[in-house]
Design a protein around this motif. Sequence first.
Motif, PDB file in Angstrom:
ATOM      1  N   TYR A 151     -11.247 -43.033  39.160  1.00 23.75           N
ATOM      2  CA  TYR A 151     -11.321 -43.428  37.767  1.00 23.75           C
ATOM      3  C   TYR A 151     -10.052 -43.041  36.783  1.00 23.75           C
TER       4      TYR A 151
ATOM      5  N   ASP B 141      -8.668 -46.448  36.357  1.00 20.27           N
ATOM      6  CA  ASP B 141      -9.015 -47.111  35.093  1.00 20.27           C
ATOM      7  C   ASP B 141      -8.234 -46.525  33.935  1.00 20.27           C
TER       8      ASP B 141
ATOM      9  N   ARG C  44     -15.469 -47.067  37.258  1.00 23.49           N
ATOM     10  CA  ARG C  44     -16.092 -46.827  36.103  1.00 23.49           C
ATOM     11  C   ARG C  44     -17.697 -46.935  36.569  1.00 23.49           C
ATOM     12  N   THR C  45     -17.999 -48.033  37.365  1.00 20.80           N
ATOM     13  CA  THR C  45     -19.406 -48.280  37.643  1.00 20.80           C
ATOM     14  C   THR C  45     -19.823 -46.980  38.573  1.00 20.80           C
TER      15      THR C  45
ATOM     16  N   SER D 239     -16.438 -50.894  41.200  1.00 17.59           N
ATOM     17  CA  SER D 239     -15.311 -50.501  40.406  1.00 17.59           C
ATOM     18  C   SER D 239     -15.478 -48.728  40.220  1.00 17.59           C
TER      19      SER D 239
ATOM     20  N   LEU E  34     -18.937 -44.024  38.645  1.00 18.31           N
ATOM     21  CA  LEU E  34     -18.976 -43.046  37.634  1.00 18.31           C
ATOM     22  C   LEU E  34     -20.599 -43.065  37.606  1.00 18.31           C
ATOM     23  N   TYR E  35     -20.937 -43.862  36.825  1.00 16.77           N
ATOM     24  CA  TYR E  35     -22.403 -43.991  36.698  1.00 16.77           C
ATOM     25  C   TYR E  35     -23.467 -43.797  37.627  1.00 16.77           C
TER      26      TYR E  35
ATOM     27  N   PRO F 235     -16.933 -42.486  31.326  1.00 17.76           N
ATOM     28  CA  PRO F 235     -16.409 -43.588  31.177  1.00 17.76           C
ATOM     29  C   PRO F 235     -15.669 -44.170  29.869  1.00 17.76           C
ATOM     30  N   SER F 236     -16.208 -43.598  28.778  1.00 11.57           N
ATOM     31  CA  SER F 236     -15.698 -44.012  27.458  1.00 11.57           C
ATOM     32  C   SER F 236     -14.860 -43.059  26.833  1.00 11.57           C
TER      33      SER F 236
END
Length: 416
Positions: free
Chosen positions: A47, A51, A175-176, A173, A178-179, A105-106
Motif C-alpha cells: 500500500y 498507492d 487499498r482493497t 488492489s 487493506l479492507y 486507506p484514507s
Amino acid sequence: MSPEVRTHVNMKPYRAALAVPGLRSLLLLAVLARIPLTATGVTLTFYVVLDLDRGYGAAGLVGAAVTVGAAIGGPLLGRLVDRRGLRPVLVLTAIAEAVFWTTAPSLSYPLLLPAAFVAGSLALPIFSVVRQSIAAMVPEDRRRPAYALDSMSVELSFMIGPALAVALVTAISARTTLYLVGTGIVAAGIGLWLLNPPIRGASEPTGLRRRVPRREWLTPRLLAVLAVSTAATLVLGGTDVAVVAVLRASGEVGWTGAVLSIWAVASLAGGFAYGAVHRSLSPLALTAALGLCTIPIGLGGAHWWLLCLALIPAGALCAPTIAAASDAVSRLAPPEVRGEAMGLHGSAVTVGIAIGAPLAGAVIDASAPLWGFVVTGALGTLVTLVVLPIELRRRRNAVTAALAPPVEADVTPATR
C-alpha cells in the motif's frame, strides 16, 4: 518395531493432547485467525509503495511503527487480560483494529505512521492469548505436543497469509486488500470472543486476583527464556532476508518461494517430531543448535537446490525452538500473571524478528549474502552462551536439592 507400531507411538502424545476438551477448536481458530495477521506486513508495504508512491524505506518505517507498538502493547494487554478477563480486551482490540483498517486507506503517510504505532500497541493478541489458553486448559504433562501443534499452526499461517496478500494485491488492489485484511482480523476477534477459551486452569479460581510482584516471577530464568526467544527469531528474521539475497545474487530469485516453502516444511516436520518425543528439550539448547546450523547455510552454494538442502537442519529447529520457549514461559509464570508473561514472550519474539531482518540486510549490503547467515546465526548462538550460566546454576541447585538429606522433625522434648 514395525512401521505401524512406530506411527502409533509417535502419534500417542498428540492424541492425548487433542483429547483435552476445547483444544481442537482453539487450534483451528488459531490457524484461521492468524492468517490475516500474518498478511499485515506485506499488505502495508504494498500500500505504501504502490498507492502512496513511497519507497521501501518508508514502507519499512510503517512496519517498524507497528512492531514497536506491538512490543510495547503486548505485555500491557496481557496484564489487562490477567486483571479484567479475556472478553473486554478482545472488544477493545477488535474496535481498535476496525478503526485502523477502515481509516488507513484514507490517511496520508505522515498520519499513517502514528496510526500504525497505535494500531500495533492495540493489536489483537491472538498469539499470546492462544498460548495462554493452552497453558490453562492442557495439563503440564501434555503441553509439549500442544505447543508443538500451536507452533506448526503458526508456520501454516505464515505460509498462507503473505502469499494470499500478494495474490489479492495483484488481482485487486492494495487499498482493497487493506479492507479485506482488516475484516479478517476483526472476524478473528469476534471468533475468539465467541469461543472464549479459558485463561485460567480448572483448579485455578476464575475470580483469582492476587497481585504477584514482578520480582517474584520475572526471575533470571524467565528472562533467559525471553532472551533466547529474541535470539531465535532474530536468526529466523535474518535467514529470511539472507535467502532472498543469495538467490538474487545468483540470478535465481524466481526460486525464492520454493526455497522458503522447503524451509517451512522442514520446520513443520521438526515441530511434529518435537511434540512426539517423550523428553523435554531446553529452549536454550534448541536456540544454540538453530544458530549453529544457520551459520554455514550460505556455504551451501549458489544453486537454489543446494540452498534448500542447507536450510533443512536449521528449518527443522524453527518450530521446536518457539514451542519449547512457549512451554517454558507457561511453566515459569504463575497463573495470575500468565497473560503478562505471554505478552512479554510475544514482545521478545517480535523484537527478534524486527532486529534480525535489518541486521542481516546491513551485513549483506556491507559484505556478501552468505555473511547474513553467519552474523545472525553467530549472534543467536552468542546469546545462548551469555545466558548459559543461569541454566547451569539452576541445574546445579536442582541436583543439590535432590541429594540433600530430608529434614527430620525435631522430636526431642523441650527442656525447661
